[in-house]
Design an enzyme around this catalytic site. Structure first.
Site, PDB file in Angstrom:
ATOM      1  N   GLY A 247      35.927  40.896  39.370  1.00 15.83           N
ATOM      2  CA  GLY A 247      37.213  41.566  39.216  1.00 15.83           C
ATOM      3  C   GLY A 247      38.062  41.391  40.449  1.00 15.83           C
ATOM      4  CB  SER A 248      41.057  43.214  41.578  1.00 16.66           C
ATOM      5  OG  SER A 248      40.637  44.551  41.789  1.00 16.66           O
ATOM      6  CD  GLU A 267      34.668  35.210  40.289  1.00 15.40           C
ATOM      7  OE1 GLU A 267      35.686  35.082  41.021  1.00 15.40           O
ATOM      8  OE2 GLU A 267      34.724  35.390  39.072  1.00 15.40           O
ATOM      9  CG  LEU A 268      35.588  39.950  44.880  1.00 13.91           C
ATOM     10  CD1 LEU A 268      35.733  40.548  46.262  1.00 13.91           C
ATOM     11  CD2 LEU A 268      35.474  41.030  43.825  1.00 13.91           C
ATOM     12  CD  GLU A 396      43.441  36.260  41.530  1.00 16.36           C
ATOM     13  OE1 GLU A 396      42.674  35.453  40.967  1.00 16.36           O
ATOM     14  OE2 GLU A 396      43.114  37.433  41.805  1.00 16.36           O
TER      15      GLU A 396
END
EC number: 1.2.1.9
Length: 497
Positions: A247-248, A267-268, A396
């Site tokens: 996620g963020s 996992e960002l 992002e």
């Protein structure tokens, strides 16, 4: 068709639907008792098409307790049994592939072609896990490394870490769930999964499939849609031995700070760059891959190609061809076979992208294509020379936006690609092997893709980032390593027969 017309057609397509109810899963079983429900909307029409049960604090506690109790039986499964379970999932995903693809398009808004691709990738993920489940190797150690250790040797084995907390995102609601569930099943870990409240349906269908796997011990899995207020147990409960989150960055780093003693895999986000040093093998292929990397799934991917650096000798040629290709992309109904971009996940997300586009232009960037929003739809957008201080450059954007830049020197392009607090994946087009290896060695990213966009991910590869893009790696075999503990048996030969 203009972006306003696309939104109008979406409104026209809305219709009265009797929402289907989906059950959550606690200890391998669908919950039948009454619960509060969460509405799930069709992201194209905005119509509520499903209702899912919301888990309570007590439900989560029960699920964790069941996972703890089931862990010894789960760890005791033979590798052939774990493989059988995973292959059973593969069979069911294949059988139900079109049903699940349609569900993904409804709950996520991704074009049906992309949804079918996600189902295929999920099948690959479980297939790879089935194969890896029988390859959890140990090691023999010669420990007589000095005279004082004469007669010593060791055996290293890997054991399941224990119950796992899983928190998955909305953008790949099946395959990013698969990347947590499949490795856990492969190594013999129980788990409790929290799918995204925006897109929980495909995870609950996976629950239906797992419920039919009779080899799974009772309590092996639970799948719980949860409100934000009750979700903290997935982070702080010490009965979990590992937390895996996608996620963020804001959410992820905050969770890591509260996770306590458990291992954390994250996992960002990303801000993926791509460098075009050469046209490999030609202009048409390069443009096709750049357009896909920049606008696949509306840019709602952590490895969406956000920044494109083009050598000055190629800049005008690539820029012109890229813009022509982008202008041909169809935005519209995600259920249409020829749609390339569907809606964003929500109107608020689309508004945020629109605001960043406007800010980029206000700060000196040049709008070359797109830039318009209507409802939850955003036109594929290309900007040029957006300065570092703009959010579209430094953060992002998670939308269909690509920034173009020209460069003179390859090493300078690599340095500029690294000029971000993210580091998930990068792409490089070059026919020069020396430059390819220079990029591999110097780009600050968890993955470097040669002669393709940075949005390429094969589900067996190690996948994860540097800097603010996360810690540890996914990709079935690599995720399995984090779910295993190494234990050594030290033996002394005392010469007794």
């Amino acid at each position: 068709m203009g972006i306003q017309s696309v939104e109008n057609k979406a409104k026209e397509a809305s219709r009265d639907v009797t929402p289907r109810e989906y059950r959550m899963y606690i200890a391998n079983k669908a919950v039948e008792s009454p619960r509060k429900f969460l509405d799930v909307t069709n992201k194209y029409t905005g119509v509520v098409e499903a209702k899912v049960q919301l888990a309570t604090h007590q439900d989560i506690d029960q699920a964790i307790d069941a996972a703890v109790k089931a862990q010894p039986a789960m760890a005791a499964l033979g590798s052939y049994e774990r493989k059988t379970i995973l292959l059973q999932v593969v069979t069911e995903l294949k059988r139900r592939s079109e049903e699940i693809a349609q569900l993904l398009t409804m709950e996520c808004g991704k074009p049906i072609k992309d949804a079918r691709g996600e189902v295929t990738r999920s099948i690959d993920t479980f297939q790879v896990a089935a194969e890896e489940s029988t390859r959890i190797y140990g090691e023999h150690l010669p420990l007589d490394i000095s005279p004082r250790n004469k007669g010593l040797q060791g055996i290293v084995r890997k054991f399941p870490i224990g119950p796992i907390s899983m928190v998955s995102p909305w953008n790949f609601p099946l395959n990013l769930v698969a990347h947590k569930v499949a490795p856990a099943l492969a190594v013999g870990c129980t788990f409790v999964l929290k799918p995204s409240s925006r897109t929980p349906l495909s995870a609950l269908v996976l629950g239906e499939i797992l419920e039919a796997c009779e080899l799974l011990p009772k309590g092996a899995f639970s799948i719980l849609p949860v409100s934000r207020e009750d979700a903290d147990m997935f982070t702080v409960d010490e009965r979990f031995k590992l937390l895996t989150f996608t996620g963020s960055g804001m959410a992820g780093w905050g969770m890591k700070a509260r996770a306590g003693k458990k291992k954390v895999v994250m996992e960002l986000g990303g801000n993926a760059p791509c460098i075009v040093e050469d046209l490999v093998p030609d202009l048409d292929y390069t443009i096709q891959r750049l357009v896909t990397g920049g606008f696949y799934q509306g840019g709602q991917s952590c490895i969406h190609m956000q920044r494109l650096y083009i050598h000055e000798r190629l800049y005008d040629q690539v820029k012109h061809a890229f813009l022509e290709a982008v202008k041909k992309l169809k935005v519209g109904n995600p259920f249409d076979e020829d749609t390339f971009l569907g809606p964003m996940i929500s109107e608020s997300a689309a508004k945020g992208i629109e605001e960043w586009i406007h800010e980029a232009v206000e700060k000196g960037g040049k709008l070359l294509a797109g830039g318009q929003r209507s409802g939850s739809f955003v036109e594929p957008t290309v900007l040029e020379n957006v300065p570092m201080e703009a959010n579209a450059r430094k953060e992002e954007i998670f939308g269909p936006v690509v920034l173009l830049y020209s460069y003179k020197d390859f090493k300078e392009a690599v340095d500029e690609a690294n000029n971000t607090h993210y580091g998930l994946q990068s792409g490089v087009f070059t026919s020069d092997l020396n430059k390819a290896f220079y990029a591999f060695e110097h780009l600050e990213a968890g993955g470097v893709v040669l002669n393709d966009s940075p949005s390429v991910r094969v589900d067996s590869q190690p996948y994860g980032g540097l800097k603010d893009s996360g810690i540890q790696r996914e990709g079935v075999k690599y995720a399995m390593e984090d779910m295993l503990e190494h234990k050594v048996l030290v033996m002394r030969n005392v010469g007794v027969l």
